[in-house]
Design a protein around this motif. Structure first.
Motif, mmCIF file in Angstrom:
data_model
loop_
_atom_site.group_PDB
_atom_site.id
_atom_site.type_symbol
_atom_site.label_atom_id
_atom_site.label_comp_id
_atom_site.label_asym_id
_atom_site.label_seq_id
_atom_site.Cartn_x
_atom_site.Cartn_y
_atom_site.Cartn_z
ATOM 1 N N ASN A 43 -8.917 -0.096 -1.393
ATOM 2 C CA ASN A 43 -9.874 0.517 -0.370
ATOM 3 C C ASN A 43 -9.128 1.726 0.012
ATOM 4 N N ASN A 44 -8.097 2.107 -0.553
ATOM 5 C CA ASN A 44 -7.431 3.364 -0.077
ATOM 6 C C ASN A 44 -6.893 4.239 -1.127
ATOM 7 N N LEU A 45 -6.898 3.945 -2.471
ATOM 8 C CA LEU A 45 -6.678 4.709 -3.614
ATOM 9 C C LEU A 45 -7.675 4.920 -4.576
ATOM 10 N N PRO A 46 -7.814 5.826 -5.279
ATOM 11 C CA PRO A 46 -8.946 6.013 -6.293
ATOM 12 C C PRO A 46 -9.156 5.042 -7.084
ATOM 13 N N SER A 47 -10.599 4.765 -7.450
ATOM 14 C CA SER A 47 -11.049 3.757 -8.424
ATOM 15 C C SER A 47 -10.321 3.699 -9.671
ATOM 16 N N HIS A 48 -10.022 5.037 -10.122
ATOM 17 C CA HIS A 48 -9.387 5.091 -11.254
ATOM 18 C C HIS A 48 -7.922 4.512 -11.646
ATOM 19 N N PHE A 49 -7.283 4.319 -10.424
ATOM 20 C CA PHE A 49 -6.022 4.021 -10.194
ATOM 21 C C PHE A 49 -6.078 2.341 -9.978
ATOM 22 N N SER A 50 -5.707 1.789 -11.075
ATOM 23 C CA SER A 50 -5.820 0.470 -11.151
ATOM 24 C C SER A 50 -4.992 -0.499 -10.231
ATOM 25 N N VAL A 51 -5.671 -1.988 -9.812
ATOM 26 C CA VAL A 51 -4.671 -2.647 -9.232
ATOM 27 C C VAL A 51 -4.815 -3.877 -9.862
ATOM 28 N N SER A 52 -3.885 -4.599 -10.039
ATOM 29 C CA SER A 52 -3.894 -6.057 -10.904
ATOM 30 C C SER A 52 -2.925 -7.055 -10.181
ATOM 31 N N VAL A 53 -2.947 -8.018 -10.788
ATOM 32 C CA VAL A 53 -1.999 -9.121 -10.383
ATOM 33 C C VAL A 53 -1.428 -9.898 -11.097
ATOM 34 N N LYS A 54 -0.312 -10.248 -11.161
ATOM 35 C CA LYS A 54 0.272 -11.300 -12.197
ATOM 36 C C LYS A 54 0.630 -12.711 -11.617
ATOM 37 N N ILE A 55 -0.003 -13.677 -12.169
ATOM 38 C CA ILE A 55 0.203 -15.082 -11.690
ATOM 39 C C ILE A 55 0.621 -15.793 -12.657
ATOM 40 N N ARG A 56 0.951 -17.306 -12.241
ATOM 41 C CA ARG A 56 1.293 -18.398 -13.158
ATOM 42 C C ARG A 56 0.019 -19.358 -12.641
ATOM 43 N N LYS A 98 -1.064 -18.688 -0.793
ATOM 44 C CA LYS A 98 -1.414 -17.971 0.309
ATOM 45 C C LYS A 98 -2.350 -16.816 -0.088
ATOM 46 N N PRO A 99 -3.561 -17.377 -0.706
ATOM 47 C CA PRO A 99 -4.440 -16.409 -1.120
ATOM 48 C C PRO A 99 -5.026 -15.378 -0.287
ATOM 49 N N ASP A 100 -5.012 -15.663 1.061
ATOM 50 C CA ASP A 100 -5.478 -14.891 1.972
ATOM 51 C C ASP A 100 -4.566 -13.297 2.214
ATOM 52 N N ILE A 101 -3.047 -13.764 1.841
ATOM 53 C CA ILE A 101 -2.128 -12.599 2.009
ATOM 54 C C ILE A 101 -2.435 -11.811 0.741
ATOM 55 N N ILE A 102 -2.614 -12.634 -0.338
ATOM 56 C CA ILE A 102 -3.031 -11.759 -1.684
ATOM 57 C C ILE A 102 -3.907 -10.946 -1.672
ATOM 58 N N GLN A 103 -5.097 -11.330 -0.923
ATOM 59 C CA GLN A 103 -6.238 -10.532 -0.718
ATOM 60 C C GLN A 103 -6.097 -9.429 0.080
ATOM 61 N N ASP A 104 -5.498 -9.365 1.357
ATOM 62 C CA ASP A 104 -5.166 -8.431 1.834
ATOM 63 C C ASP A 104 -4.006 -7.297 1.266
ATOM 64 N N LEU A 105 -3.248 -7.726 0.454
ATOM 65 C CA LEU A 105 -2.331 -6.854 -0.278
ATOM 66 C C LEU A 105 -3.368 -6.091 -1.287
ATOM 67 N N VAL A 106 -4.145 -6.690 -2.033
ATOM 68 C CA VAL A 106 -5.216 -6.129 -3.192
ATOM 69 C C VAL A 106 -6.086 -5.184 -2.453
ATOM 70 N N LEU A 107 -6.787 -5.763 -1.371
ATOM 71 C CA LEU A 107 -7.782 -4.812 -0.810
ATOM 72 C C LEU A 107 -7.224 -3.654 -0.111
ATOM 73 N N GLY A 108 -5.940 -3.691 0.402
ATOM 74 C CA GLY A 108 -5.303 -2.533 0.829
ATOM 75 C C GLY A 108 -5.231 -1.446 -0.058
ATOM 76 N N VAL A 109 -4.714 -1.638 -1.230
ATOM 77 C CA VAL A 109 -4.819 -0.606 -2.335
ATOM 78 C C VAL A 109 -6.143 -0.320 -2.741
ATOM 79 N N LEU A 115 0.843 -1.180 0.025
ATOM 80 C CA LEU A 115 -0.003 -0.099 -0.003
ATOM 81 C C LEU A 115 0.903 1.197 0.060
ATOM 82 N N ASP A 116 1.793 1.276 0.712
ATOM 83 C CA ASP A 116 2.747 2.378 1.008
ATOM 84 C C ASP A 116 3.446 2.769 -0.328
ATOM 85 N N ALA A 117 3.773 1.601 -1.188
ATOM 86 C CA ALA A 117 4.627 1.855 -2.194
ATOM 87 C C ALA A 117 3.490 2.166 -3.329
#
Length: 390
Positions: free
Chosen positions: A139-152, A126-137, A90-92
């Motif tokens: 819920n705290n930054l504007p909706s037009h600022f995207s958050v995404s995840v890269k997986i295998r 550890k999907p629970d940790i991924i969820q915490d990381l994604v929700l942190g961003v 979130l801070d980054a």
């Protein structure tokens, strides 16, 4: 930087044209602003920064300077972070928010150092940790600022789809899926069937990644899996005009790269300039010629070699996308001061300290170059690094 470009709108535009988003992958040391500008002139729609360690980015001003450089035309831009806790991510994300269109969480790096420290592929279990990381961003930054995840993809495709559904419920704007498992090497075959099943099972846009060396590869992958975007890594390094249909790096591309270097002044290193050309000339030079070119050690000698041996047409290249003006990023001291200058020489994967000494005041901030000399290759980016020149 303008944030007027919405990633949702970008995906919608290409969908309405029955096309796919053409994406330049996050590549450590190679996805710099100059290269991002270059590939945008040859059909790339969306670029990522190199993968950046979120905790180090928050802690150290030299890391921020070395790992994040942008201009007023560098958009749309996604900043990819490796993180293992919500606070760092979130801070980054807050720090780069004024200068980018979104952030991406790396859950696809299979390297031993990343797995050991809880980054990259280690998060896939550890999907629970991924969820915490994604929700942190989210819920705290504007909706037009995207958050995404890269997986295998996982060995069990059902678990891959379940993870994508969890990410979707967290509010991600899109997901990038690499078509190999964490244990597979870059030369192994991409699982097209698994990618097709993921794309058919998820509502958010899916970018697929893996094995794209030519425009035909990208077109065929898009047709086979019905995705929203196709990402290329090493294919773009070897040929930045890949998405424009070229089969090898055209002269115009080499000239543009020279011109981008000239316009960068002190914002580009010789290593970056030269290494990209080593990749670009791979299909153009003979083996003896490559050996000669790879030994060049100055900007002047490289430019002279190109003019004498490669470039026949000396006209000035035309730009559709210019480099623009470099931005002097101002990062929130309220955030950076909370993280402080914590040395990473305590057994973690990366350390700023020279020769692994723990004196942070003497560091140059280039934390990847020193560590990777003794690490495994950056297989997750599908690149072959020239370790002897690092």
């Amino acid at each position: 930087m303008s944030q007027e470009i919405s990633l949702k709108d970008l995906f919608l535009q290409v969908k309405n044209k029955n096309e796919y988003l053409k994406v330049c992958a996050p590549m450590v040391r190679y996805s710099r602003v100059q290269f991002r500008t270059l590939v945008k002139n040859y059909g790339v729609d969306l670029c990522f920064t190199p993968m950046i360690l979120a905790d180090s980015f928050c802690q150290n001003s030299k890391a921020r300077y070395n790992e994040f450089l942008t201009t007023d035309t560098d958009s749309p831009l996604i900043v990819q972070f490796a993180a293992n806790n919500a606070n760092d991510f979130l801070d980054a994300s807050k720090l780069v928010h004024p200068y980018a269109n979104g952030v991406d969480l790396n859950c696809g790096c299979p390297q031993r150092w990343a797995m050991k420290d809880g980054y990259g592929c280690s998060l896939l279990s550890k999907p629970d940790i991924i969820q915490d990381l994604v929700l942190g961003v989210r819920n705290n930054l504007p909706s037009h600022f995207s958050v995404s995840v890269k997986i295998r993809i996982l060995q069990d495709i059902k678990k891959t789809i379940e993870l994508c559904h969890q990410l979707q419920s967290c509010g991600v704007d899109f997901i990038t899926v690499h078509g190999r498992t964490p244990s597979q090497k870059s030369g192994e075959k991409v699982n097209v069937d698994a990618l097709r099943e993921v794309c058919a099972s998820v509502q958010v846009p899916i970018i697929v990644n893996g094995g794209v060396k030519t425009l035909k590869d990208a077109d065929d992958l898009y047709s086979a899996v019905k995705c929203n975007g196709v990402m290329a890594a090493s294919g773009l390094l070897t040929n930045p005009a890949l998405f424009d249909g070229s089969t090898k790096t055209p002269q115009t591309c080499i000239k543009l790269w020279m011109d981008l270097k000239n316009k960068s002044n002190d914002h580009i290193t010789f290593q970056c300039y030269h290494h990209h050309l080593v990749f670009m000339l791979e299909k153009i030079l003979t083996k003896p010629e490559r050996q000669e070119f790879n030994c060049l050690s100055t900007f002047e000698s490289v430019d002279e070699y190109l003019k004498m041996n490669i470039l026949n047409d000396h006209t000035t290249p035309d730009y559709e996308h210019s480099l623009g003006n470099f931005i002097k990023c101002e990062f929130d001291e309220g955030i950076t001061s909370q993280h402080g200058k914590k040395c990473r020489g305590c057994g973690k994967s990366t350390c700023y300290c020279i020769c692994n000494r723990y004196d942070c005041d003497k560091t140059d901030g280039k934390y990847f170059s020193s560590f990777l000399e003794e690490s495994d290759s950056l297989d997750y980016m599908e690149t072959n690094m020239f370790a002897e020149t690092l």
